[in-house]
Design an enzyme around this catalytic site. Structure first.
Site, PDB file in Angstrom:
ATOM      1  N   ARG A  81       0.802  -1.215   0.000  1.00 18.25           N
ATOM      2  CA  ARG A  81       0.000   0.000   0.000  1.00 18.25           C
ATOM      3  C   ARG A  81       0.842   1.275   0.000  1.00 18.25           C
ATOM      4  O   ARG A  81       1.911   1.328   0.614  1.00 18.25           O
ATOM      5  CB  ARG A  81      -0.937   0.007   1.211  1.00 18.25           C
ATOM      6  N   HIS A 106      -0.616  -2.605  -4.680  1.00 17.23           N
ATOM      7  CA  HIS A 106      -0.048  -3.607  -5.598  1.00 17.23           C
ATOM      8  C   HIS A 106       0.088  -3.118  -7.040  1.00 17.23           C
ATOM      9  O   HIS A 106      -0.180  -3.858  -7.992  1.00 17.23           O
ATOM     10  CB  HIS A 106      -0.880  -4.886  -5.556  1.00 17.23           C
ATOM     11  N   HIS A 176       3.138 -13.058  -4.798  1.00 16.55           N
ATOM     12  CA  HIS A 176       1.953 -13.096  -3.928  1.00 16.55           C
ATOM     13  C   HIS A 176       1.314 -14.484  -3.916  1.00 16.55           C
ATOM     14  O   HIS A 176       0.089 -14.613  -3.935  1.00 16.55           O
ATOM     15  CB  HIS A 176       0.938 -12.059  -4.403  1.00 16.55           C
ATOM     16  N   TYR A 178      -0.289 -17.753  -2.498  1.00 15.51           N
ATOM     17  CA  TYR A 178      -1.043 -18.161  -1.313  1.00 15.51           C
ATOM     18  C   TYR A 178      -0.781 -19.646  -1.087  1.00 15.51           C
ATOM     19  O   TYR A 178      -0.925 -20.453  -2.009  1.00 15.51           O
ATOM     20  CB  TYR A 178      -2.545 -17.979  -1.528  1.00 15.51           C
ATOM     21  N   GLN A 280       5.437  -9.212   4.181  1.00 12.54           N
ATOM     22  CA  GLN A 280       4.040  -9.150   4.580  1.00 12.54           C
ATOM     23  C   GLN A 280       3.562 -10.569   4.865  1.00 12.54           C
ATOM     24  O   GLN A 280       3.645 -11.454   3.995  1.00 12.54           O
ATOM     25  CB  GLN A 280       3.193  -8.518   3.473  1.00 12.54           C
ATOM     26  N   GLU A 307       5.159 -12.535   1.660  1.00 17.79           N
ATOM     27  CA  GLU A 307       5.497 -11.594   0.596  1.00 17.79           C
ATOM     28  C   GLU A 307       6.752 -10.809   0.983  1.00 17.79           C
ATOM     29  O   GLU A 307       6.673  -9.776   1.648  1.00 17.79           O
ATOM     30  CB  GLU A 307       4.337 -10.636   0.350  1.00 17.79           C
TER      31      GLU A 307
END
Length: 344
Positions: A81, A106, A176, A178, A280, A307
Site C-alpha cells: 500500500r 499492488h 503473492h 497463497y 508481509q 510476501e
C-alpha cells in the site's frame, strides 16, 4: 529435469500465454508468463502423498484475468500500500489509483500481475522480462524488470529480481503466492504452526496502512518468534482480520531466514529466506472465491502469504528503508521458498 513449455491460453487481445513446468523429481512448480503467476506447486507429504499447496485457477479465463486476489502473481511496480495513492519525489507529487479504500495497492489497476511478460528458458531457469513504460499507472520512469525462477535439487524455489530505470522512481516487488500446506483446497489453516524470525513489526491503522511506528512484537499477538498454532492465534489478532502486517527483518545481509510454517499432520514444511528488509504475512481474510482450481472454494483464513518486500508506504515514511531507484542503480532481490518434511 528440463523445463517444459506448453500453450496455456490467450489474453483478451489474443496473445498466447504459456505455462512452464519446473521439476526436480520430488517437487513440481508451474508458472505462466501472464503476471509471472505460480499456478501450481506439487509437494509430497511425509508418506509420499502429493498435493498442490498453492491457490489458483485451472485456466486463465476461470479467474486469473478477473477474479484473482493476486494468486501466485508477481506484484509491482509497488507491492503493498501507498497512502492516499500519493507520493512525492524530488518535489513532484505523483497521484496513483486508489484501488484499496483510500490507498493505492499492488501497482494499481493494471499492475505487473496483469501484464504479459516475455519468457525464455535459460538452462534450468525460467526468465521473465517486462518493460514498464514511463507513466504506467502514473509511476515515473521506464523500468526494465527481469525475474528468474529456479527449482533446485534441494527443493528450493528461488526468485531473483533485477530492475533498472531511466528516471528516478519508487519500486517494491514481490510474489503473492497463497499457500496451504494441507493442500490448496483444505479450507482452513488447522494444523499449521508458524514461526517468524521477526522481533518487530509495523503497526497499521484501520485501512491496513502502517502508522509509521516500528514496534516490538514482545507481549503481543504479533509475537510469532516461537512455534505458534496459527489457527488458534488468528481470531485473537487485534482488528479481527488475522494477519495482514509487515514484519521487520533486522539481520543484515543476504539469505535471511524469515519464516517457517509446518503442517503437523502431513509433515510438509516451508521456509522462506530473503534479502529484503521485511515481509508481509497475510492470512487471507479477504479471500472468498467459489469454484476455483479443481472446483475448490477458497475462504478467509484458508491460506497464507509470505510476501518478501520493503515496508508498505515507504515513499511516505522517511524512517523506513528507501524504495527509491535512480538511473545507474540496480534494484536486486533474491527470495527462496524451501519445501521439506518437518523433523518429528
Amino acid at each position: 529435469m528440463p523445463i517444459t513449455k506448453e500453450l496455456y491460453g490467450k489474453t483478451e487481445d489474443g496473445k498466447d500465454i504459456f505455462i512452464f513446468s519446473l521439476k526436480n523429481g520430488k517437487v513440481e512448480v508451474r508458472i505462466i508468463d501472464y503476471g509471472g503467476i505460480i499456478t501450481n506447486i506439487f509437494v509430497p507429504d511425509k508418506d509420499g502423498k502429493v498435493e498442490d499447496v498453492t491457490l489458483g485457477f485451472d485456466t486463465f479465463k476461470d479467474g486469473y484475468d478477473t477474479r484473482s486476489r493476486y494468486f501466485g502473481a508477481l506484484v509491482g511496480r509497488y507491492a503493498n500500500r501507498i497512502a492516499k495513492g500519493q507520493f512525492t519525489l524530488d518535489g513532484k507529487t505523483y497521484n496513483l489509483a486508489a484501488n484499496n479504500g483510500p490507498n493505492a495497492l499492488h501497482g494499481g489497476i493494471k499492475g505487473f500481475d496483469k501484464r504479459l511478460w516475455t519468457s525464455s528458458i535459460v538452462g534450468n531457469k525460467l526468465v521473465l522480462q517486462y518493460t514498464s513504460a514511463d507513466g504506467e499507472e502514473n509511476y515515473p520512469g521506464e523500468v526494465k524488470v527481469t525475474v528468474t525462477y529456479q527449482l533446485t535439487d534441494q527443493n528450493e524455489l528461488i526468485l531473483d529480481y533485477i530492475a533498472r530505470t531511466d528516471k528516478k522512481t519508487v519500486i517494491n516487488l514481490t510474489n503473492h503466492a497463497y499457500f496451504n500446506l494441507a493442500g490448496h483446497a483444505a479450507g482452513s489453516l488447522d494444523g499449521h504452526n508458524v514461526r517468524l524470525a521477526a522481533h518487530k513489526y509495523t503497526p497499521v491503522d484501520e485501512t491496513s496502512l502502517p502508522t509509521g511506528a516500528i514496534d516490538s512484537v514482545a507481549g503481543t499477538m504479533f509475537d510469532l518468534t516461537t512455534d505458534t498454532n496459527l489457527a488458534d492465534r488468528l481470531p485473537n489478532v487485534p482488528g479481527g482480520k488475522g494477519f495482514d502486517h509487515n514484519f521487520v527483518l533486522e539481520k543484515p545481509g543476504w539469505d535471511k531466514h524469515a519464516a517457517r510454517l509446518r503442517h503437523i499432520p502431513s509433515g510438509r514444511q516451508i521456509d522462506m529466506y530473503t534479502t529484503e528488509p521485511g515481509f508481509q504475512f497475510y492470512t487471507g481474510f479477504y479471500v472468498n472465491i467459489a469454484n476455483a482450481k479443481g472446483g475448490a472454494n477458497y475462504v478467509k483464513w484458508g491460506s497464507f502469504c509470505l510476501e518478501a518486500q520493503h515496508y508498505p508506504d515507504s515513499p511516505n515514511q522517511p524512517s523506513f528503508p528507501s524504495t527509491v531507484l535512480s538511473p545507474g542503480e540496480t534494484y536486486r532481490q533474491t527470495t527462496k521458498y524451501v519445501f521439506s518434511i518437518a523433523e518429528s
